[in-house]
Design a protein around this motif. Structure first.
Motif, PDB file in Angstrom:
ATOM      1  N   LYS B  52       1.778   3.347   5.925  1.00 29.55           N
ATOM      2  CA  LYS B  52       2.181   2.061   6.508  1.00 29.55           C
ATOM      3  C   LYS B  52       0.965   1.210   6.839  1.00 29.55           C
ATOM      4  CE  LYS B  52       6.783   3.083   7.887  1.00 29.55           C
ATOM      5  NZ  LYS B  52       7.795   3.225   8.919  1.00 29.55           N
ATOM      6  N   GLY B  55      -0.112  -0.236   3.550  1.00 30.62           N
ATOM      7  CA  GLY B  55       0.804  -1.296   3.145  1.00 30.62           C
ATOM      8  C   GLY B  55       0.805  -2.494   4.087  1.00 30.62           C
ATOM      9  N   GLN B  57       1.957  -2.633   7.123  1.00 29.34           N
ATOM     10  CA  GLN B  57       3.073  -2.712   8.075  1.00 29.34           C
ATOM     11  C   GLN B  57       2.604  -2.398   9.486  1.00 29.34           C
ATOM     12  OE1 GLN B  57       6.192  -0.216   6.168  1.00 29.34           O
ATOM     13  NE2 GLN B  57       7.288  -2.138   6.044  1.00 29.34           N
ATOM     14  N   TYR B  81       2.011 -10.361   1.295  1.00 34.09           N
ATOM     15  CA  TYR B  81       3.223 -10.199   0.490  1.00 34.09           C
ATOM     16  C   TYR B  81       2.890 -10.228  -1.000  1.00 34.09           C
ATOM     17  CZ  TYR B  81       6.807  -9.906   4.047  1.00 34.09           C
ATOM     18  OH  TYR B  81       7.626  -9.443   5.051  1.00 34.09           O
ATOM     19  N   ARG B  84       1.617  -6.838  -1.761  1.00 36.88           N
ATOM     20  CA  ARG B  84       2.646  -5.799  -1.739  1.00 36.88           C
ATOM     21  C   ARG B  84       3.465  -5.763  -3.011  1.00 36.88           C
ATOM     22  NH1 ARG B  84       5.192  -6.455   4.190  1.00 36.88           N
ATOM     23  NH2 ARG B  84       3.542  -5.480   5.407  1.00 36.88           N
ATOM     24  N   ARG B  85       3.567  -6.887  -3.686  1.00 34.02           N
ATOM     25  CA  ARG B  85       4.301  -6.884  -4.959  1.00 34.02           C
ATOM     26  C   ARG B  85       3.639  -5.952  -5.950  1.00 34.02           C
ATOM     27  NH1 ARG B  85       5.991 -13.123  -6.226  1.00 34.02           N
ATOM     28  NH2 ARG B  85       6.470 -13.637  -4.064  1.00 34.02           N
ATOM     29  N   MET B  87       2.141  -3.134  -5.032  1.00 32.21           N
ATOM     30  CA  MET B  87       2.125  -1.771  -4.495  1.00 32.21           C
ATOM     31  C   MET B  87       3.564  -1.292  -4.409  1.00 32.21           C
ATOM     32  SD  MET B  87      -0.382  -1.685  -1.265  1.00 32.21           S
ATOM     33  CE  MET B  87      -0.342  -3.160  -0.315  1.00 32.21           C
ATOM     34  N   MET B  89       6.179   1.547  -3.001  1.00 27.01           N
ATOM     35  CA  MET B  89       6.179   2.640  -2.028  1.00 27.01           C
ATOM     36  C   MET B  89       7.498   3.382  -2.080  1.00 27.01           C
ATOM     37  SD  MET B  89       4.944   3.006   1.749  1.00 27.01           S
ATOM     38  CE  MET B  89       5.615   4.141   2.947  1.00 27.01           C
ATOM     39  N   PHE B  91       9.713   5.676  -0.032  1.00 27.83           N
ATOM     40  CA  PHE B  91       9.922   6.208   1.309  1.00 27.83           C
ATOM     41  C   PHE B  91      10.501   7.606   1.233  1.00 27.83           C
ATOM     42  CE2 PHE B  91       9.290   2.776   4.410  1.00 27.83           C
ATOM     43  CZ  PHE B  91       9.003   1.758   3.539  1.00 27.83           C
ATOM     44  N   HIS B 113      11.789 -11.612  -6.920  1.00 22.40           N
ATOM     45  CA  HIS B 113      10.445 -12.127  -7.179  1.00 22.40           C
ATOM     46  C   HIS B 113      10.259 -12.791  -8.528  1.00 22.40           C
ATOM     47  CE1 HIS B 113       9.005 -10.581  -3.477  1.00 22.40           C
ATOM     48  NE2 HIS B 113       9.165  -9.323  -3.789  1.00 22.40           N
ATOM     49  N   ARG B 157      12.806   1.854  -8.704  1.00 21.89           N
ATOM     50  CA  ARG B 157      12.710   0.576  -8.018  1.00 21.89           C
ATOM     51  C   ARG B 157      11.257   0.260  -7.667  1.00 21.89           C
ATOM     52  NH1 ARG B 157      15.605  -0.391  -2.253  1.00 21.89           N
ATOM     53  NH2 ARG B 157      13.931   1.021  -1.637  1.00 21.89           N
ATOM     54  N   MET B 167       2.770   4.565  -3.801  1.00 22.01           N
ATOM     55  CA  MET B 167       2.547   5.507  -2.699  1.00 22.01           C
ATOM     56  C   MET B 167       3.815   6.334  -2.515  1.00 22.01           C
ATOM     57  SD  MET B 167       0.507   3.161   0.038  1.00 22.01           S
ATOM     58  CE  MET B 167       1.495   1.687   0.106  1.00 22.01           C
TER      59      MET B 167
END
Ligand code: ADP
Ligand code: MG
Lengths: 258, 267
Positions: B52, B55, B57, B81, B84-85, B87, B89, B91, B113, B157, B167
């Motif tokens: 996080k 990223g 966050q 932002y 982040r497109r 990267m 992640m 979860f 996007h 995704r 990640m």
């Protein structure tokens, strides 16, 4: 010693309240910033209008009908002694348009749609869906919260108007169709109800309630602790705070308006 | 390190605390382009927290994190932002959107996007799902997926926008042996096929060592060991040894700090 503890707690709680209010305010501004992007994607808004508004419709219709019927009955029982049954329509209409329509639909709305919004958003948070969106570079405040907020804000006044309208029909059902008061007398109210001071003010009330109740609902969801207990508490808070806010604001607005 | 690839993520003197407790106390870490870097450590050491932080966050208390030479905590929201497109992640929970189908989940970042026509989105989504072996499941809802499938959908995704880095947060936890094997191979293949950089955060030693090029071992807020896969396997460090060979006793205590057991019982 104990007194100190009490003050400590008081201070702590007061600070907490102000912190929460501050967060709620920032949250609100951020969500407002997301409104333009919602307007550019009407489909997101439509979906929420459906789940927040259309799905609350049945509750509003049934409740409005019964409230109107009760008003008619109670009004008749009181007014008949004074031989003033020709004012019945006016009594029913004014009660609904000024007070009961906006207030009751706001209370019902928070129970039906507000609690659902809180639970949905809280669960999305608990299951990391909001976090996941952020990592996909999608702002959940714009993508998830803003459309729900706007939908609640738009739906609430419409629901209140529908509540009042169906209530007036419910009154008609009891007073005219069942008791037999003259229909012309019942509908006399349409000339006596003042559009500006009565109807318009009632609508203003419901707009304010819609704003506040929806704000509470989405904020509580977003601010919930990401656990099952956290979401359950947030949902309860939504209903309780919405009731306080609705009734308190109603008094304030009534004092200002009428 | 034998070959010197460019560094994608560079962490220096990172400090981060939760309440009074330091989660990270002065951590240095490099993630090389094109490699799979594993970050290992017992539960609760802050592996998720580290992802996080990378990223953006969470913000570090002190120290710096650069991703592709950009200092994460100094970036504007817009720039963050943008970054982040690129990267992806994954979860631990998958974090799929539960109210839309598998197809729509994978299409989500594309629709948000890009302005690609729906036919193009369909092609892309099916390609990504094919890569994780779940093209046939595109109509299912997330609630209809097993844990392993959900993670693979989340992976599809995460790579939808062709990121430069992915990640993975505990990709192997709670998987049966078969889907574990599938995931292990998938992470390796996808890293090569898409020319990615991968960070795998995990406490599953065997699976992680199967695919990692470089390994960091964290414990108690510090990097207690790092090296190539082989170096870590044969590490002389007691900490690393204890962790890699799954021993209950060693420098990392099995017990949470407590009063003396006997005293506590007799109190
Ligand atoms: N939101 C939070 N608030 C307070 N403490 C947290 C929060 N999230 C994690 N922690 C604490 O930070 C530590 C590291 O958590 P985490 O990064 O999830 O560990 P890991 O992924 O290695 O299991 C844990 O001890 C956890 O209790
Ligand atoms: Mg974790």
């Amino acid at each position: 010693m104990n007194i100190l503890k009490v003050f400590q707690h008081l201070g702590h709680d007061t600070l907490n309240i102000f912190q929460t209010l501050g967060r709620a305010m920032l949250f609100f501004l951020h969500v407002l910033g997301g409104i333009p992007s919602v307007l550019m994607r009407p489909r997101l808004l439509m979906a929420q209008l459906y789940s927040v508004g259309v799905l609350s419709l049945a509750l509003i219709l049934v409740s409005g009908l019964f409230v109107g019927m009760v008003l008619g009955l109670q009004g008749y029982n009181t007014l008949v002694d004074f031989g003033a049954t020709e004012s019945l329509g006016l009594v029913v209409a004014l009660s609904l348009v000024r007070e009961l329509g906006p207030v009751l639909s706001s209370l019902l709305f928070s129970g039906r749609a507000g609690s659902a919004l809180t639970a949905e958003i809280g669960l999305m948070k608990a299951t990391e869906q909001l976090s996941g969106m952020e990592m996909m570079a999608v702002d959940p405040l714009k993508r998830v919260i803003a459309p729900r907020f706007l939908a609640g804000f738009l739906a609430m006044p419409l629901l209140a108007v529908i509540f009042s309208a169906i209530g007036i029909l419910g009154g008609h059902l009891v007073v005219v169709d069942m008791i037999g008061v003259d229909a012309g007398a019942y509908w006399q109210m349409s000339e006596k109800v003042d559009f500006f001071s009565d109807v318009f003010n009632g609508i203003i009330k419901s707009i304010v309630f819609g704003l506040v109740v929806t704000w509470i609902a989405v904020f509580e969801g977003y601010d919930a602790l990401p656990t099952s207990e956290g979401v359950s508490r947030a949902t309860t808070r939504t209903v309780v705070f919405s009731a306080f806010a609705t009734l308190g604001l109603d008094f304030l607005l009534t004092a200002l308006m009428f | 390190m034998p070959d010197n690839n460019p560094i994608v993520v560079k962490i220096r003197q990172l400090k981060f605390s939760r309440g009074a407790r330091y989660i990270f106390d002065d951590i240095d870490l490099d993630i090389q382009r094109g490699k799979i870097t594993a970050i290992m450590g017992p539960s609760g050491t802050g592996k998720t927290t580290l992802l996080k932080l990378i990223g953006g966050q969470l913000r570090p208390d002190a120290g710096h994190i650069w991703v592709e030479e950009q200092n994460i905590s100094r970036l504007s929201t817009n720039k963050l932002y943008q970054l982040r497109r690129r990267m992806g992640m994954l979860f631990q929970s998958g974090a799929l959107l539960t109210d839309i189908s598998v197809f729509d989940n994978v299409a989500f970042p594309l629709r948000e996007h890009t302005n690609l026509p729906e036919s193009m989105i369909r092609t892309l989504v099916l390609m990504k799902l094919q890569a994780v072996g779940l093209r046939g499941a595109h109509r299912l809802m997330p609630s209809e997926l097993s844990g392993g499938m959900a993670r693979r959908v989340a992976l599809a995704r995460a790579i939808a926008l062709d990121p430069m880095m992915v990640m993975y947060d505990e990709p192997f936890t709670g998987q049966d042996p078969i889907s574990m094997g599938v995931l292990v191979r998938l992470i390796r293949t996808i890293n090569q096929a898409l020319d990615l950089t991968s960070i795998v955060v995990s406490h599953d030693v065997n699976e992680t060592l199967q695919i990692a090029d470089y390994v960091y071992v964290l414990s108690h807020g510090k990097v207690v060991g790092h090296g190539t896969n082989a170096e870590i396997r044969h590490s002389q460090s007691e900490w690393v040894h204890q962790f890699i060979h799954a021993q209950a006793d060693g420098p990392v205590p099995f017990h949470y700090p407590a009063l003396d057991y006997r005293d506590d019982l007799l109190r």
